[in-house]
Design a protein around this motif. Structure first.
Motif, PDB file in Angstrom:
ATOM      1  N   ASP A   1      26.833  37.430 -33.837  1.00 55.08           N
ATOM      2  CA  ASP A   1      27.510  38.731 -33.939  1.00 55.08           C
ATOM      3  C   ASP A   1      26.556  39.813 -34.430  1.00 55.08           C
ATOM      4  OD1 ASP A   1      29.901  37.704 -33.036  1.00 55.08           O
ATOM      5  OD2 ASP A   1      30.672  37.274 -35.039  1.00 55.08           O
ATOM      6  N   ASP A   2      25.609  39.436 -35.300  1.00 52.69           N
ATOM      7  CA  ASP A   2      24.621  40.420 -35.759  1.00 52.69           C
ATOM      8  C   ASP A   2      23.683  40.797 -34.625  1.00 52.69           C
ATOM      9  OD1 ASP A   2      25.494  40.711 -38.362  1.00 52.69           O
ATOM     10  OD2 ASP A   2      24.274  39.054 -39.127  1.00 52.69           O
ATOM     11  N   VAL A   3      23.250  39.798 -33.882  1.00 49.58           N
ATOM     12  CA  VAL A   3      22.283  40.044 -32.802  1.00 49.58           C
ATOM     13  C   VAL A   3      22.891  40.911 -31.710  1.00 49.58           C
ATOM     14  CG1 VAL A   3      20.892  38.945 -31.000  1.00 49.58           C
ATOM     15  CG2 VAL A   3      21.032  37.907 -33.282  1.00 49.58           C
ATOM     16  N   THR A   4      24.149  40.677 -31.391  1.00 48.31           N
ATOM     17  CA  THR A   4      24.799  41.404 -30.278  1.00 48.31           C
ATOM     18  C   THR A   4      25.724  42.515 -30.772  1.00 48.31           C
ATOM     19  OG1 THR A   4      26.602  39.783 -30.171  1.00 48.31           O
ATOM     20  CG2 THR A   4      24.663  39.374 -28.794  1.00 48.31           C
ATOM     21  N   ALA A   5      25.528  42.970 -31.999  1.00 48.55           N
ATOM     22  CA  ALA A   5      26.386  44.036 -32.549  1.00 48.55           C
ATOM     23  C   ALA A   5      26.373  45.269 -31.666  1.00 48.55           C
ATOM     24  CB  ALA A   5      25.917  44.386 -33.964  1.00 48.55           C
ATOM     25  N   TRP A   6      25.246  45.543 -31.026  1.00 47.59           N
ATOM     26  CA  TRP A   6      25.108  46.739 -30.192  1.00 47.59           C
ATOM     27  C   TRP A   6      26.115  46.750 -29.046  1.00 47.59           C
ATOM     28  CZ3 TRP A   6      23.964  46.085 -25.037  1.00 47.59           C
ATOM     29  CH2 TRP A   6      23.460  44.836 -24.660  1.00 47.59           C
ATOM     30  N   LYS A   7      26.539  45.557 -28.588  1.00 50.33           N
ATOM     31  CA  LYS A   7      27.501  45.497 -27.478  1.00 50.33           C
ATOM     32  C   LYS A   7      28.858  46.062 -27.879  1.00 50.33           C
ATOM     33  CE  LYS A   7      27.887  41.811 -25.049  1.00 50.33           C
ATOM     34  NZ  LYS A   7      28.157  40.387 -24.781  1.00 50.33           N
ATOM     35  N   GLU A   8      29.174  46.022 -29.173  1.00 48.98           N
ATOM     36  CA  GLU A   8      30.452  46.534 -29.683  1.00 48.98           C
ATOM     37  C   GLU A   8      30.296  47.910 -30.311  1.00 48.98           C
ATOM     38  OE1 GLU A   8      33.030  44.755 -28.951  1.00 48.98           O
ATOM     39  OE2 GLU A   8      31.776  43.114 -28.173  1.00 48.98           O
ATOM     40  N   ASN A   9      29.228  48.598 -29.973  1.00 47.47           N
ATOM     41  CA  ASN A   9      28.946  49.938 -30.490  1.00 47.47           C
ATOM     42  C   ASN A   9      28.643  49.925 -31.985  1.00 47.47           C
ATOM     43  OD1 ASN A   9      28.582  52.755 -30.137  1.00 47.47           O
ATOM     44  ND2 ASN A   9      30.646  53.172 -30.895  1.00 47.47           N
ATOM     45  N   ASN A  10      28.148  48.782 -32.492  1.00 45.27           N
ATOM     46  CA  ASN A  10      27.746  48.680 -33.887  1.00 45.27           C
ATOM     47  C   ASN A  10      26.231  48.593 -33.977  1.00 45.27           C
ATOM     48  OD1 ASN A  10      30.516  48.531 -34.601  1.00 45.27           O
ATOM     49  ND2 ASN A  10      30.499  46.316 -34.244  1.00 45.27           N
ATOM     50  N   LEU A  11      25.707  48.716 -35.198  1.00 43.44           N
ATOM     51  CA  LEU A  11      24.273  48.575 -35.432  1.00 43.44           C
ATOM     52  C   LEU A  11      24.048  47.597 -36.580  1.00 43.44           C
ATOM     53  CD1 LEU A  11      22.984  52.276 -35.190  1.00 43.44           C
ATOM     54  CD2 LEU A  11      22.595  50.426 -33.551  1.00 43.44           C
ATOM     55  N   SER A  12      23.195  46.626 -36.351  1.00 40.42           N
ATOM     56  CA  SER A  12      22.880  45.641 -37.377  1.00 40.42           C
ATOM     57  C   SER A  12      21.365  45.554 -37.543  1.00 40.42           C
ATOM     58  CB  SER A  12      23.443  44.267 -36.983  1.00 40.42           C
ATOM     59  OG  SER A  12      23.087  43.292 -37.938  1.00 40.42           O
ATOM     60  N   PHE A  13      20.895  45.717 -38.780  1.00 38.99           N
ATOM     61  CA  PHE A  13      19.466  45.640 -39.074  1.00 38.99           C
ATOM     62  C   PHE A  13      19.256  44.655 -40.223  1.00 38.99           C
ATOM     63  CE2 PHE A  13      20.286  50.118 -37.771  1.00 38.99           C
ATOM     64  CZ  PHE A  13      19.636  50.069 -36.542  1.00 38.99           C
ATOM     65  N   ILE A  14      18.460  43.649 -39.994  1.00 35.55           N
ATOM     66  CA  ILE A  14      18.188  42.634 -41.013  1.00 35.55           C
ATOM     67  C   ILE A  14      16.685  42.617 -41.286  1.00 35.55           C
ATOM     68  CG2 ILE A  14      18.341  40.182 -41.608  1.00 35.55           C
ATOM     69  CD1 ILE A  14      20.716  39.986 -39.704  1.00 35.55           C
ATOM     70  N   GLY A  15      16.316  43.162 -42.434  1.00 33.66           N
ATOM     71  CA  GLY A  15      14.912  43.205 -42.819  1.00 33.66           C
ATOM     72  C   GLY A  15      14.026  43.939 -41.838  1.00 33.66           C
ATOM     73  N   GLN A  16      14.559  44.999 -41.256  1.00 38.73           N
ATOM     74  CA  GLN A  16      13.810  45.755 -40.245  1.00 38.73           C
ATOM     75  C   GLN A  16      13.059  46.916 -40.888  1.00 38.73           C
ATOM     76  OE1 GLN A  16      13.682  45.641 -36.779  1.00 38.73           O
ATOM     77  NE2 GLN A  16      15.344  44.292 -36.166  1.00 38.73           N
ATOM     78  N   PRO A  17      11.819  47.203 -40.446  1.00 36.32           N
ATOM     79  CA  PRO A  17      11.117  48.399 -40.931  1.00 36.32           C
ATOM     80  C   PRO A  17      11.808  49.657 -40.412  1.00 36.32           C
ATOM     81  CG  PRO A  17       9.852  47.323 -39.200  1.00 36.32           C
ATOM     82  CD  PRO A  17      10.996  46.408 -39.525  1.00 36.32           C
ATOM     83  N   LEU A  18      11.715  50.719 -41.198  1.00 40.59           N
ATOM     84  CA  LEU A  18      12.408  51.954 -40.844  1.00 40.59           C
ATOM     85  C   LEU A  18      11.942  52.519 -39.510  1.00 40.59           C
ATOM     86  CD1 LEU A  18      12.732  53.926 -44.217  1.00 40.59           C
ATOM     87  CD2 LEU A  18      14.405  52.450 -43.083  1.00 40.59           C
ATOM     88  N   ARG A  19      10.675  52.314 -39.153  1.00 43.23           N
ATOM     89  CA  ARG A  19      10.198  52.881 -37.880  1.00 43.23           C
ATOM     90  C   ARG A  19      10.946  52.271 -36.700  1.00 43.23           C
ATOM     91  NH1 ARG A  19       6.344  49.065 -39.151  1.00 43.23           N
ATOM     92  NH2 ARG A  19       5.747  47.642 -37.449  1.00 43.23           N
ATOM     93  N   LEU A  20      11.305  50.987 -36.791  1.00 42.84           N
ATOM     94  CA  LEU A  20      12.055  50.351 -35.707  1.00 42.84           C
ATOM     95  C   LEU A  20      13.531  50.730 -35.770  1.00 42.84           C
ATOM     96  CD1 LEU A  20      10.465  46.772 -35.532  1.00 42.84           C
ATOM     97  CD2 LEU A  20       9.795  48.884 -34.381  1.00 42.84           C
TER      98      LEU A  20
END
Length: 326
Positions: free
Chosen positions: A244-263
């Protein structure tokens, strides 16, 4: 997508032109004949009306059959027979041109791309479906689903692949995914410096490896994910993830886990079609873990992220700039 005359290799044009001239004793304007701004972009092999009429009219003229001319009188029968070989050469020349235009059309790839701020679902010729995130692009040749199932990919998408003995191959910026029938998510952005290609499997089994080192691949099954960084010899070991975290974008959501701000900001740019500039590299390397449900605009996200990270931002003529006043 029509084929520009400059796309033809020079030697190919020269060979076709010489062949036509030898067969028909006529100078050929290959550039004019092989291009037409109105060429169809459908997946069928087509030849334009201009090309067909040009060839047929030329042949009729050479054979002495004007459009309104009646059949030849019997007194010309002997003469017509003597011209059988000459007539055959004209028809062969026409066939060469028609085949050449068809081949030219076949080598032009099919491209699907999604603008920033949008998502899209497409169906491939083999019946497979792809849900494409904002800014994603895929390309495949016009024999896809017939002789191959190989496509080029940049972006993020969820694949639902139809089972087949013909292996389904996704090539994404130096990484390769091979399957025969399964569901999986691929994330690989060409404009994310140093960013990994990530594959996550929802069902079935896939093989994931660098294009330059197929033997160094890993096998992924349901619930497993792996990343490959351009400088690494092989992908990371399979790891369990929350799909669900990986495909959050499909439901118009955004999930970031330990991502750098530039990404993270790159993702926000694509989702809302805005430009976000980071004032310094150190700020861009700061990491964040967060989840947003149905965000409505980029400014709301910037408010939250800069507050959490102790940063500032302001609107500019081209979008936004994020900076650290300390």
């Amino acid at each position: 997508m029509s084929k520009d005359p400059s796309d033809y290799p020079q030697n190919e044009k020269e060979v076709l032109q010489k062949l036509f001239e030898e067969l028909s004793d006529e100078d050929l304007d290959f550039e004019k004949l092989s291009t037409d701004s109105n060429r169809s972009e459908s997946n069928e092999i087509t030849v334009t009306n201009f090309e067909t009429e040009h060839v047929l009219d030329s042949l009729k003229s050479k054979l002495g059959h004007a459009k309104d001319e009646a059949p030849a009188d019997k007194q010309h029968e002997a003469s017509d027979k003597s011209n059988v070989w000459r007539n055959f050469r004209y028809y062969l020349a026409a066939a060469v041109i028609l085949i050449a235009t068809g081949i030219g059309y076949m080598v032009v790839p099919v491209t699907h791309s999604v603008p920033y701020g949008e998502t899209a679902t497409i169906q491939l010729p083999d019946g497979s479906n792809i849900v494409m995130n904002s800014g994603t692009e895929i390309q495949y040749n016009r024999l896809f689903g017939k002789t191959n199932r190989h496509l080029q990919f940049n972006g993020e998408a969820f694949f639902e692949v139809e089972p087949s003995d013909n292996v389904f191959i996704v090539e994404a910026n130096g990484a390769v995914v091979e399957v025969t029938g399964t569901e999986f998510n691929v994330r690989s952005w060409r404009n994310d410096p140093g960013s990994a290609a990530q594959v996550t499997v929802a069902s079935g089994t896939v093989r994931f490896y660098p294009a330059a080192n197929k033997s160094a691949g890993v096998e992924l099954t349901q619930g497993l994910s792996s990343r490959w960084y351009p400088d690494d010899r092989s992908p990371t070991d399979p790891d369990e993830v929350d799909l669900d975290d990986v495909t959050a974008w499909k439901e118009n959501n955004l999930s970031f886990i330990g991502q750098p701000l530039r990404l993270i900001f790159n993702e926000i740019e694509r989702k809302f079609n805005v430009n976000i500039e980071i004032q310094d590299e150190k700020t861009g390397n700061e990491v964040l873990t967060t989840f947003y449900t149905g965000p409505q605009n980029a400014e709301t996200l910037l408010d939250d992220i800069t507050t959490v990270k102790g940063l500032n931002y302001r609107e500019t003529a081209n979008g936004y700039i994020v900076f650290n006043e300390n």
